[in-house]
Design a protein around this motif. Structure first.
Motif, PDB file in Angstrom:
ATOM      1  N   PHE A   1      -8.294 -16.713  -2.371  1.00 42.18           N
ATOM      2  CA  PHE A   1      -7.749 -16.769  -3.482  1.00 42.18           C
ATOM      3  C   PHE A   1      -8.180 -15.550  -4.207  1.00 42.18           C
ATOM      4  O   PHE A   1      -7.323 -14.602  -4.323  1.00 42.18           O
ATOM      5  N   VAL A   2      -9.593 -14.739  -3.254  1.00 40.71           N
ATOM      6  CA  VAL A   2     -10.208 -13.708  -3.438  1.00 40.71           C
ATOM      7  C   VAL A   2      -9.921 -13.199  -3.110  1.00 40.71           C
ATOM      8  O   VAL A   2      -9.958 -11.624  -3.772  1.00 40.71           O
ATOM      9  N   VAL A   3      -9.678 -12.917  -1.873  1.00 40.29           N
ATOM     10  CA  VAL A   3      -8.714 -12.066  -0.631  1.00 40.29           C
ATOM     11  C   VAL A   3      -7.144 -11.813  -1.151  1.00 40.29           C
ATOM     12  O   VAL A   3      -6.842 -10.248  -1.672  1.00 40.29           O
ATOM     13  N   ALA A   4      -6.875 -12.356  -2.412  1.00 45.34           N
ATOM     14  CA  ALA A   4      -5.465 -12.377  -2.281  1.00 45.34           C
ATOM     15  C   ALA A   4      -5.452 -11.824  -3.506  1.00 45.34           C
ATOM     16  O   ALA A   4      -4.802 -10.067  -3.385  1.00 45.34           O
ATOM     17  N   VAL A   5      -6.187 -11.958  -4.404  1.00 50.57           N
ATOM     18  CA  VAL A   5      -7.086 -10.603  -5.827  1.00 50.57           C
ATOM     19  C   VAL A   5      -7.080 -10.042  -5.221  1.00 50.57           C
ATOM     20  O   VAL A   5      -6.867  -9.005  -6.148  1.00 50.57           O
ATOM     21  N   ALA A   6      -7.680  -8.965  -4.265  1.00 52.16           N
ATOM     22  CA  ALA A   6      -8.641  -7.948  -4.130  1.00 52.16           C
ATOM     23  C   ALA A   6      -7.109  -7.691  -3.618  1.00 52.16           C
ATOM     24  O   ALA A   6      -7.518  -6.520  -3.807  1.00 52.16           O
ATOM     25  N   GLY A   7      -6.581  -8.238  -3.021  1.00 53.95           N
ATOM     26  CA  GLY A   7      -5.023  -7.024  -1.671  1.00 53.95           C
ATOM     27  C   GLY A   7      -4.541  -6.828  -3.506  1.00 53.95           C
ATOM     28  O   GLY A   7      -4.099  -5.068  -3.156  1.00 53.95           O
ATOM     29  N   LEU A   8      -4.190  -7.653  -4.442  1.00 54.54           N
ATOM     30  CA  LEU A   8      -3.115  -7.099  -5.050  1.00 54.54           C
ATOM     31  C   LEU A   8      -3.754  -5.782  -5.945  1.00 54.54           C
ATOM     32  O   LEU A   8      -2.833  -4.799  -6.641  1.00 54.54           O
ATOM     33  N   LEU A   9      -5.530  -5.811  -6.462  1.00 53.72           N
ATOM     34  CA  LEU A   9      -6.026  -4.838  -6.427  1.00 53.72           C
ATOM     35  C   LEU A   9      -5.897  -3.710  -6.418  1.00 53.72           C
ATOM     36  O   LEU A   9      -5.360  -2.724  -6.753  1.00 53.72           O
ATOM     37  N   VAL A  10      -5.602  -3.521  -4.778  1.00 52.72           N
ATOM     38  CA  VAL A  10      -6.246  -1.794  -4.004  1.00 52.72           C
ATOM     39  C   VAL A  10      -4.370  -1.853  -4.705  1.00 52.72           C
ATOM     40  O   VAL A  10      -4.342  -1.187  -4.234  1.00 52.72           O
ATOM     41  N   GLY A  11      -3.453  -2.491  -3.825  1.00 51.29           N
ATOM     42  CA  GLY A  11      -2.162  -2.467  -4.602  1.00 51.29           C
ATOM     43  C   GLY A  11      -2.281  -1.689  -5.434  1.00 51.29           C
ATOM     44  O   GLY A  11      -1.003  -0.711  -5.705  1.00 51.29           O
ATOM     45  N   PHE A  12      -2.708  -2.066  -6.469  1.00 48.91           N
ATOM     46  CA  PHE A  12      -1.996  -1.542  -8.004  1.00 48.91           C
ATOM     47  C   PHE A  12      -3.071  -0.380  -7.842  1.00 48.91           C
ATOM     48  O   PHE A  12      -2.768   0.331  -8.674  1.00 48.91           O
ATOM     49  N   GLY A  13      -4.224  -0.108  -7.720  1.00 50.17           N
ATOM     50  CA  GLY A  13      -4.659   1.158  -7.213  1.00 50.17           C
ATOM     51  C   GLY A  13      -4.532   2.031  -6.804  1.00 50.17           C
ATOM     52  O   GLY A  13      -4.122   3.059  -6.854  1.00 50.17           O
ATOM     53  N   THR A  14      -3.607   1.959  -5.684  1.00 51.72           N
ATOM     54  CA  THR A  14      -2.958   2.914  -4.614  1.00 51.72           C
ATOM     55  C   THR A  14      -2.039   3.282  -5.659  1.00 51.72           C
ATOM     56  O   THR A  14      -1.464   4.219  -5.117  1.00 51.72           O
TER      57      THR A  14
ATOM     58  N   ILE B   1      -1.820   5.179   4.301  1.00 53.37           N
ATOM     59  CA  ILE B   1      -1.147   4.427   4.076  1.00 53.37           C
ATOM     60  C   ILE B   1       0.011   4.210   3.513  1.00 53.37           C
ATOM     61  O   ILE B   1       1.433   3.321   3.806  1.00 53.37           O
ATOM     62  N   SER B   2      -0.505   3.993   1.933  1.00 55.00           N
ATOM     63  CA  SER B   2       0.343   3.109   0.927  1.00 55.00           C
ATOM     64  C   SER B   2       2.216   3.888   0.410  1.00 55.00           C
ATOM     65  O   SER B   2       2.245   3.355  -0.018  1.00 55.00           O
ATOM     66  N   GLY B   3       1.789   4.818   1.529  1.00 54.83           N
ATOM     67  CA  GLY B   3       3.127   5.585   0.493  1.00 54.83           C
ATOM     68  C   GLY B   3       3.741   5.926   1.816  1.00 54.83           C
ATOM     69  O   GLY B   3       5.545   5.310   1.706  1.00 54.83           O
ATOM     70  N   ILE B   4       3.206   5.956   3.483  1.00 51.90           N
ATOM     71  CA  ILE B   4       4.505   5.074   4.109  1.00 51.90           C
ATOM     72  C   ILE B   4       4.913   3.748   4.094  1.00 51.90           C
ATOM     73  O   ILE B   4       6.400   3.294   3.862  1.00 51.90           O
ATOM     74  N   LEU B   5       3.906   2.594   3.861  1.00 53.69           N
ATOM     75  CA  LEU B   5       4.663   1.158   3.257  1.00 53.69           C
ATOM     76  C   LEU B   5       5.452   1.321   1.657  1.00 53.69           C
ATOM     77  O   LEU B   5       6.285   0.891   1.877  1.00 53.69           O
ATOM     78  N   GLY B   6       4.902   2.325   0.736  1.00 49.65           N
ATOM     79  CA  GLY B   6       5.960   2.045  -0.593  1.00 49.65           C
ATOM     80  C   GLY B   6       7.536   2.557  -0.428  1.00 49.65           C
ATOM     81  O   GLY B   6       8.552   2.497  -0.669  1.00 49.65           O
ATOM     82  N   GLY B   7       7.014   3.279   0.459  1.00 50.20           N
ATOM     83  CA  GLY B   7       8.675   4.076   1.180  1.00 50.20           C
ATOM     84  C   GLY B   7       9.150   3.196   1.566  1.00 50.20           C
ATOM     85  O   GLY B   7      10.792   4.010   2.075  1.00 50.20           O
ATOM     86  N   LEU B   8       9.715   1.752   2.215  1.00 54.90           N
ATOM     87  CA  LEU B   8      10.272   0.615   2.702  1.00 54.90           C
ATOM     88  C   LEU B   8      10.705   0.370   1.334  1.00 54.90           C
ATOM     89  O   LEU B   8      11.936  -0.724   1.605  1.00 54.90           O
ATOM     90  N   LEU B   9      10.056   0.274   0.581  1.00 51.96           N
ATOM     91  CA  LEU B   9      10.396  -0.504  -0.786  1.00 51.96           C
ATOM     92  C   LEU B   9      11.703  -0.288  -1.795  1.00 51.96           C
ATOM     93  O   LEU B   9      12.412  -0.717  -2.254  1.00 51.96           O
TER      94      LEU B   9
END
Length: 168
Positions: free
Chosen positions: A106-119, A55-63
């Motif tokens: 706030f916690v969910v937003a930070v967690a989402g950013l961390l997941v994005g960074f991790g991927t 999923i991250s590759g599919i979404l990242g390919g749109l950037l």
């Protein structure tokens, strides 16, 4: 006929901590069917398109889009959003329960950013490494999957048992 016991059995008692199965959220058949569908979708996707279903590759390919890739990527992401909406319109009310998230925005937003960074840092997400990469016997995917599983276990342990702060 309900085969579940009225009181959940205690499997281990150690230092005053009772461990039991949460029968309400124990869903082996739902999980098995979801895993089978994900595995089949991943297999068909790689056979038909020659691409990994991450999923991250599919979404990242749109950037940074390439003209030939935009259509199928958008269709795939729209399907991810449309499928649960269509299912909720078909099945009776209350059949599907929304997940309960015990954290503030706030916690969910930070967690989402961390997941994005991790991927990005790990060159893929759980679906890319954990489903597709492991099935191809990729050592890199094995290392990535073990890393994010151990990190997840440690995070839950720290937040639930060591951290005295309130998550809100």
């Amino acid at each position: 006929m309900d085969l579940r016991p009225s009181e959940p059995p205690v499997f281990r008692q150690q230092q005053g901590i009772n461990m039991a199965i949460d029968w309400t959220h124990f869903t082996p058949w739902t999980s098995l069917s979801g895993g089978l569908m994900l595995g089949l979708a991943s297999a068909f996707f790689i056979l038909i398109n020659g691409r990994i279903l991450g999923i991250s590759g599919i979404l990242g390919g749109l950037l940074i889009p390439q003209r030939s890739d935009v259509g199928w990527r958008l269709s795939f992401l729209c399907g991810i959003v449309a499928a649960p909406l269509a299912l909720s319109a078909i099945v009776p009310s209350g059949f599907i329960q929304a997940p309960r998230i015990e954290a503030g925005f706030f916690v969910v937003a930070v967690a989402g950013l961390l997941v994005g960074f991790g991927t990005r840092y790990g060159s893929g997400c759980t679906s890319g490494h954990g489903v597709c990469g492991l099935s191809r016997m990729s050592l890199r995917s094995l290392v990535a999957t073990v890393t994010f599983m151990v990190t997840g276990f440690l995070t839950v342990f720290v937040v639930r048992h060591l951290c005295q702060c309130a998550i809100a």
